[in-house]
Write a protein that holds these residues in place. Structure first.
Motif, PDB file in Angstrom:
ATOM      1  N   UNK A   7       0.832  -1.202   0.000  1.00 29.25           N
ATOM      2  CA  UNK A   7       0.000   0.000   0.000  1.00 29.25           C
ATOM      3  C   UNK A   7       0.865   1.251   0.000  1.00 29.25           C
ATOM      4  N   UNK A   8       1.918   1.260   0.796  1.00 28.35           N
ATOM      5  CA  UNK A   8       2.812   2.416   0.885  1.00 28.35           C
ATOM      6  C   UNK A   8       3.557   2.625  -0.435  1.00 28.35           C
ATOM      7  N   UNK A   9       4.055   1.549  -1.037  1.00 26.84           N
ATOM      8  CA  UNK A   9       4.762   1.657  -2.315  1.00 26.84           C
ATOM      9  C   UNK A   9       3.818   2.160  -3.398  1.00 26.84           C
ATOM     10  N   UNK A  10       2.626   1.566  -3.471  1.00 28.41           N
ATOM     11  CA  UNK A  10       1.636   2.017  -4.451  1.00 28.41           C
ATOM     12  C   UNK A  10       1.243   3.463  -4.234  1.00 28.41           C
ATOM     13  N   UNK A  11       1.142   3.873  -2.980  1.00 30.18           N
ATOM     14  CA  UNK A  11       0.804   5.264  -2.666  1.00 30.18           C
ATOM     15  C   UNK A  11       1.897   6.220  -3.128  1.00 30.18           C
ATOM     16  N   UNK A  12       3.147   5.802  -2.972  1.00 27.98           N
ATOM     17  CA  UNK A  12       4.261   6.655  -3.411  1.00 27.98           C
ATOM     18  C   UNK A  12       4.228   6.868  -4.916  1.00 27.98           C
ATOM     19  N   UNK A  13       3.995   5.815  -5.681  1.00 26.35           N
ATOM     20  CA  UNK A  13       3.924   6.006  -7.137  1.00 26.35           C
ATOM     21  C   UNK A  13       2.659   6.757  -7.513  1.00 26.35           C
ATOM     22  N   UNK A  14       1.594   6.586  -6.725  1.00 23.27           N
ATOM     23  CA  UNK A  14       0.384   7.375  -6.956  1.00 23.27           C
ATOM     24  C   UNK A  14       0.636   8.853  -6.747  1.00 23.27           C
ATOM     25  N   UNK A  15       1.458   9.177  -5.761  1.00 21.64           N
ATOM     26  CA  UNK A  15       1.811  10.574  -5.498  1.00 21.64           C
ATOM     27  C   UNK A  15       2.557  11.178  -6.677  1.00 21.64           C
ATOM     28  N   UNK A  16       3.441  10.398  -7.269  1.00 18.51           N
ATOM     29  CA  UNK A  16       4.263  10.914  -8.373  1.00 18.51           C
ATOM     30  C   UNK A  16       3.524  10.895  -9.710  1.00 18.51           C
ATOM     31  N   UNK A  17       2.419  10.175  -9.805  1.00 16.40           N
ATOM     32  CA  UNK A  17       1.767   9.945 -11.098  1.00 16.40           C
ATOM     33  C   UNK A  17       1.111  11.184 -11.693  1.00 16.40           C
ATOM     34  N   UNK A  18       0.434  11.966 -10.872  1.00 21.10           N
ATOM     35  CA  UNK A  18      -0.241  13.152 -11.384  1.00 21.10           C
ATOM     36  C   UNK A  18      -1.613  12.885 -11.990  1.00 21.10           C
ATOM     37  N   UNK A  19      -2.033  11.634 -12.084  1.00 19.37           N
ATOM     38  CA  UNK A  19      -3.336  11.311 -12.674  1.00 19.37           C
ATOM     39  C   UNK A  19      -3.867  10.021 -12.060  1.00 19.37           C
ATOM     40  N   UNK A  20      -5.167   9.966 -11.762  1.00 20.01           N
ATOM     41  CA  UNK A  20      -5.729   8.775 -11.110  1.00 20.01           C
ATOM     42  C   UNK A  20      -5.566   7.475 -11.919  1.00 20.01           C
ATOM     43  N   UNK A  21      -5.738   7.536 -13.235  1.00 16.53           N
ATOM     44  CA  UNK A  21      -5.577   6.318 -14.040  1.00 16.53           C
ATOM     45  C   UNK A  21      -4.130   5.836 -14.054  1.00 16.53           C
ATOM     46  N   UNK A  22      -3.216   6.774 -14.136  1.00 15.83           N
ATOM     47  CA  UNK A  22      -1.800   6.421 -14.089  1.00 15.83           C
ATOM     48  C   UNK A  22      -1.438   5.888 -12.695  1.00 15.83           C
ATOM     49  N   UNK A  23      -2.016   6.471 -11.656  1.00 17.45           N
ATOM     50  CA  UNK A  23      -1.789   5.992 -10.289  1.00 17.45           C
ATOM     51  C   UNK A  23      -2.250   4.541 -10.153  1.00 17.45           C
ATOM     52  N   UNK A  24      -3.407   4.220 -10.732  1.00 19.82           N
ATOM     53  CA  UNK A  24      -3.935   2.848 -10.667  1.00 19.82           C
ATOM     54  C   UNK A  24      -3.008   1.881 -11.400  1.00 19.82           C
ATOM     55  N   UNK A  25      -2.608   2.242 -12.601  1.00 18.29           N
ATOM     56  CA  UNK A  25      -1.740   1.370 -13.395  1.00 18.29           C
ATOM     57  C   UNK A  25      -0.396   1.161 -12.700  1.00 18.29           C
ATOM     58  N   UNK A  26       0.222   2.248 -12.249  1.00 17.20           N
ATOM     59  CA  UNK A  26       1.537   2.142 -11.612  1.00 17.20           C
ATOM     60  C   UNK A  26       1.465   1.417 -10.265  1.00 17.20           C
ATOM     61  N   UNK A  27       0.406   1.650  -9.502  1.00 15.35           N
ATOM     62  CA  UNK A  27       0.229   0.930  -8.244  1.00 15.35           C
ATOM     63  C   UNK A  27       0.139  -0.569  -8.486  1.00 15.35           C
ATOM     64  N   UNK A  28      -0.643  -0.959  -9.484  1.00 15.04           N
ATOM     65  CA  UNK A  28      -0.795  -2.370  -9.840  1.00 15.04           C
ATOM     66  C   UNK A  28       0.550  -2.959 -10.293  1.00 15.04           C
ATOM     67  N   UNK A  29       1.251  -2.248 -11.159  1.00 19.11           N
ATOM     68  CA  UNK A  29       2.516  -2.743 -11.715  1.00 19.11           C
ATOM     69  C   UNK A  29       3.606  -2.866 -10.649  1.00 19.11           C
ATOM     70  N   UNK A  30       3.667  -1.897  -9.731  1.00 16.80           N
ATOM     71  CA  UNK A  30       4.726  -1.956  -8.721  1.00 16.80           C
ATOM     72  C   UNK A  30       4.534  -3.126  -7.753  1.00 16.80           C
TER      73      UNK A  30
END
Length: 163
Positions: A7-30
């Motif tokens: 959750x913390x790792x996904x949240x960090x990439x979500x913070x850097x993503x700038x967009x909710x869809x990108x946050x979802x994709x990057x959270x899943x991938x990480x």
């Protein structure tokens, strides 16, 4: 890896993503990338009993509480906080899918369970993908190094969240 760490790792990439869809994709991938790093988690000794379910719930709540506290104290605006939460949630989705497939014995997801387990740094043995949960051998050394690497990655992610 512990759910709090995912959750913390996904949240960090979500913070850097700038967009909710990108946050979802990057959270899943990480999630999959993090599972390749030596780690330890509650699933290694999971049993279908109340104690195991309580430990998993505590793990999830700790991760969420840490992210909420950081968001509150750092003054995240609504958009940033949403991206952080979406990234964190999707960082957990791969485990939710695998857990559900095992508990409910969903045959069409056997390929996914097999793929997800093969990515884990320690799993070398072959076994049926929907087999009951059982304790995997965990040595003191693998426990220590698993928590060490996982902790370092989580701390790095917390640093990114704090920026």
């Amino acid at each position: 890896m512990l759910a709090a760490s995912h959750f913390i790792i996904g949240s960090a990439v979500g913070r850097m993503s700038g967009h909710p869809l990108l946050a979802a994709f990057l959270g899943f991938a990480t999630h999959f990338l993090a599972d390749m790093v030596p780690h330890w988690d509650l699933g290694y000794g999971f049993r279908k009993n109340l104690r195991s379910y309580i430990l998993v719930a505590i793990d999830l709540v700790v991760g969420l509480a840490v992210i909420i506290a950081i968001g509150y104290f750092r003054g995240f605006d609504r958009t940033l906080f949403l991206n952080v939460l979406i990234g964190g949630f999707f960082g957990l989705v791969p485990d939710f899918i695998g857990f559900g497939a095992k508990i409910l014995k969903i045959k069409p997801l056997e390929w996914y369970v097999r793929y997800h387990e093969k990515l884990h740094w320690f799993i070398k043995e072959e076994r049926p993908p929907l087999e009951e949960f059982r304790t995997l051998p965990v040595t003191k050394r693998s426990f220590f190094f698993g928590l060490l690497w996982q902790g370092l990655i989580a701390l790095g992610s917390l640093y990114i969240l704090w920026l």
